[in-house]
Enzyme design. Sequence first.
Site, PDB file in Angstrom:
ATOM      1  N   SER A 237       0.839  -1.100  -0.022  1.00 39.73           N
ATOM      2  CA  SER A 237       0.018  -0.023   0.052  1.00 39.73           C
ATOM      3  C   SER A 237       0.832   1.236  -0.109  1.00 39.73           C
ATOM      4  O   SER A 237       1.880   1.046   0.325  1.00 39.73           O
ATOM      5  CB  SER A 237      -0.739   0.059   1.147  1.00 39.73           C
ATOM      6  OG  SER A 237      -0.130   0.303   2.340  1.00 39.73           O
ATOM      7  N   ASP A 238       0.226   2.187  -0.703  1.00 41.40           N
ATOM      8  CA  ASP A 238       1.032   3.575  -0.286  1.00 41.40           C
ATOM      9  C   ASP A 238       0.663   3.891   1.302  1.00 41.40           C
ATOM     10  O   ASP A 238      -0.094   3.477   1.719  1.00 41.40           O
ATOM     11  CB  ASP A 238       0.413   4.678  -1.012  1.00 41.40           C
ATOM     12  CG  ASP A 238       1.114   6.212  -1.214  1.00 41.40           C
ATOM     13  OD1 ASP A 238       2.307   6.080  -0.418  1.00 41.40           O
ATOM     14  OD2 ASP A 238       0.933   6.817  -2.217  1.00 41.40           O
ATOM     15  N   TRP A 239       1.466   4.731   1.716  1.00 47.28           N
ATOM     16  CA  TRP A 239       1.585   4.668   3.423  1.00 47.28           C
ATOM     17  C   TRP A 239       0.241   5.373   3.739  1.00 47.28           C
ATOM     18  O   TRP A 239       0.143   6.680   3.549  1.00 47.28           O
ATOM     19  CB  TRP A 239       2.737   5.523   3.696  1.00 47.28           C
ATOM     20  CG  TRP A 239       3.903   4.776   4.006  1.00 47.28           C
ATOM     21  CD1 TRP A 239       4.720   4.802   5.176  1.00 47.28           C
ATOM     22  CD2 TRP A 239       4.634   3.832   3.224  1.00 47.28           C
ATOM     23  NE1 TRP A 239       5.762   4.035   5.105  1.00 47.28           N
ATOM     24  CE2 TRP A 239       5.738   3.371   3.789  1.00 47.28           C
ATOM     25  CE3 TRP A 239       4.508   3.215   1.905  1.00 47.28           C
ATOM     26  CZ2 TRP A 239       6.417   2.290   3.656  1.00 47.28           C
ATOM     27  CZ3 TRP A 239       5.101   2.311   1.550  1.00 47.28           C
ATOM     28  CH2 TRP A 239       6.111   1.682   2.244  1.00 47.28           C
ATOM     29  N   GLY A 240      -0.518   4.553   4.374  1.00 46.05           N
ATOM     30  CA  GLY A 240      -1.939   5.240   4.905  1.00 46.05           C
ATOM     31  C   GLY A 240      -2.941   4.866   3.923  1.00 46.05           C
ATOM     32  O   GLY A 240      -4.009   5.438   4.139  1.00 46.05           O
ATOM     33  N   ALA A 241      -2.739   4.071   2.750  1.00 41.64           N
ATOM     34  CA  ALA A 241      -3.767   3.996   1.812  1.00 41.64           C
ATOM     35  C   ALA A 241      -4.859   2.959   2.029  1.00 41.64           C
ATOM     36  O   ALA A 241      -5.723   2.969   1.312  1.00 41.64           O
ATOM     37  CB  ALA A 241      -3.176   3.645   0.427  1.00 41.64           C
TER      38      ALA A 241
END
Length: 760
Positions: A237-241
């Site tokens: 994931s993108d960070w916090g996605a």
Amino acid sequence: MTDTTDGTTSPPEKLVAALTLEEKAALTSGEGFWHTTPVERLSLPSIVLTDGPHGVRKQSGNGDHLGLEDSVPATCFPPAVAMGAAFDPELLERVGRALGAEARAAGVHVLLGPGLNIKRSPLCGRNFEYLSEDPIVSGVLASALVRGLQSQGVGASPKHFAANNQEHDRMRVSADIDERPLREIYLRGFERVVTDEQPWTVMCSYNRVNGVYAAENSWLLDTVLRQEWGFDGLVVSDWGAVNERAAALGAGLDLEMPASGGETDERLVTAVRSGELDEHALDTAASRVVHLVERTTDPGSHEAQEPDLHAHHELAREVAGRSVVLLKNADGVLPLAAETSVAVIGEFARTPRYQGAGSSLINPTALDSALEALRTRAGTEHVTFAAGFAFDEAETDQDSLRREAVEAAADSEVALVFLGLSDSAESEGYDREDLRLPTPQLELLDAVLEVNPRTVVVLSNGSVVDPAPFVDRVSALVEGWLLGQAGGGALADVLYGDVNPSGRLTETVPMRLPDTPAFLDFPGEHGHVRYGEGLFVGYRWYDARDFSVRFPFGHGLSYTSFAYSDLALRPHEAGITVRATVTNTGQRAGREVVQVYTGVPDSTVTRPPRELKGFASVELASGQQREVTIELRRHDLAHWDTRLDNWVVEGGEYTVAVGASSRDIRLDGTVEVTGDETRTPLTLESSLGELLRDPQARQVLQQTVEQAAGADALSAALNDPGLVSMMESFPLDRLPIFLGQEFSRERIAALLEIVNAQRR
């Protein structure tokens, strides 16, 4: 590397089988911000994933994603906005290898990049991290970076998958895109990278795609990425996605980053125990994490060695020099002669803006300013400096700075005015509001032009700016982008002719913002952004609408000139081979970027007039000529057929145009391309026109008419051009109303069964 008790290597599945449910949940999420979770009892180590894409941004402490804390020094190569302009995959592969070497030395196992989202709008605040408005350019160049990086035993992570084309509301917004443009424009570059290079990871984006979060989109992460493209790596994931972790993991996401403090791990365990999530999906994701850990920590692959940072700085300078785009050069004011008196004006010359703001912020190992490089090249006696403006407008006497600049310009033969955008003007996290340069800078330039018409503007910007206020009045315009830590020296190399500029625009410079394709649909509203321009992104839009542009896609001047001749086209099973001879007709050695565009004038589907399908560069001494061969892949000629849900190469005559930009075509020809055998089944909802355009179906219909009562009247009706034109859009199940019950629904259905059987 994981070991069993007998000392043999354990495959990922065997190790996962030895994990508890809680351990598997923890393994598929991060430990802290940049590390994966280790399993110490099974000797599975933690690995480090960290930001790129144009340098190794490893935090020196407990860092943050936005780059607010210091990172360890690393070579800051030119960001993608510049590297793309080089149009040079071999050069970018060398950059990838250098990035890999520095990552290994820093203990980094996966470098997050490259970024290859399409530059849908020039207002996107993160355009400096992306390569192009064209998917072929993005795919070819990103593939080169991935190839170089992974050759050093460091995983790449192409991002942001997919349709992440704005920063506004990026955590939630739904990119609402029809399937043809989604496939042909926004996914095509990713497809190229995945199928050619098999990156070890792919990073999913924050946004929704047609209403579904990318992290939870099984169509995107499983159907397309894994089943169609054959991706065998890990999706991070993108960070916090991640919105709902169980849903994401079930859709094909493998690793959530960063850590959630164990909160989502607990929810994942609960989801498995309640039956909401099949444990097999968790096992699969855990296996992929183990596989990534093993392939990036294999001691036999690559040993970490101290990188040659001096050599990397020189490589950064080479890349920057090749990325500079000479947009205008009236009366040959450039290159400068060493003895020319030059006024260097603009704070950007002394305090370079060399990268964008946000997660890709690199702490450089060195930093060259253009001012010092110019003084070193020409001597301090020939170069004077005046700041002209200050970045902090509120606390500085701008009038005094402007007067000093005007005096310096008046006393010099040439004025080099460095203008650009500040860090706050374009950044990760928000989009730009316009394309204008700051007013104080434009006022400074006006004042300089009043006293010195031999004025050269050098731009520092991470995305398109509007040069309309001055482009017709300056002698030369140099697009200097954001050039990384060695950009100052590279600009001196180009301005004095030590490097002949050969960069080309990978995005169109419009006449004005309202002309841009997404103008009415950017950035959307109420959590949705409609991609209303469809296929017509970038130059495709301007060419289809016959709009004037300030500078076209692919444009870039040189200090020499090139002639094209002897076009030869050969179609074959794998695509089209294009050959042309390029001759350096000027007085200097130089490099030409040869671009190949195709079109299908008689296409049965909507298409842009021409689309880039291949490119190559050639370096030639003065008077030298060379044949250039460019292979166009058959798959790149295909369009997405929404009826068949598949790629289709349309048969027929293709135009092939070879040139120096999308609007500087030097040679053109036509070639006959054999199309794919495709048959769309006819149904009762098909139109009469669709039936009549199929020879077999028309023949069966004619035979049916001849056997029907009132055959003469029916035959006459079907052979009446006016009547057929009026009725050809009618669905077949409506024909009984007009042709009588001799053509009942049952009889038409039987006819279609015969036709479809013959077409199989």
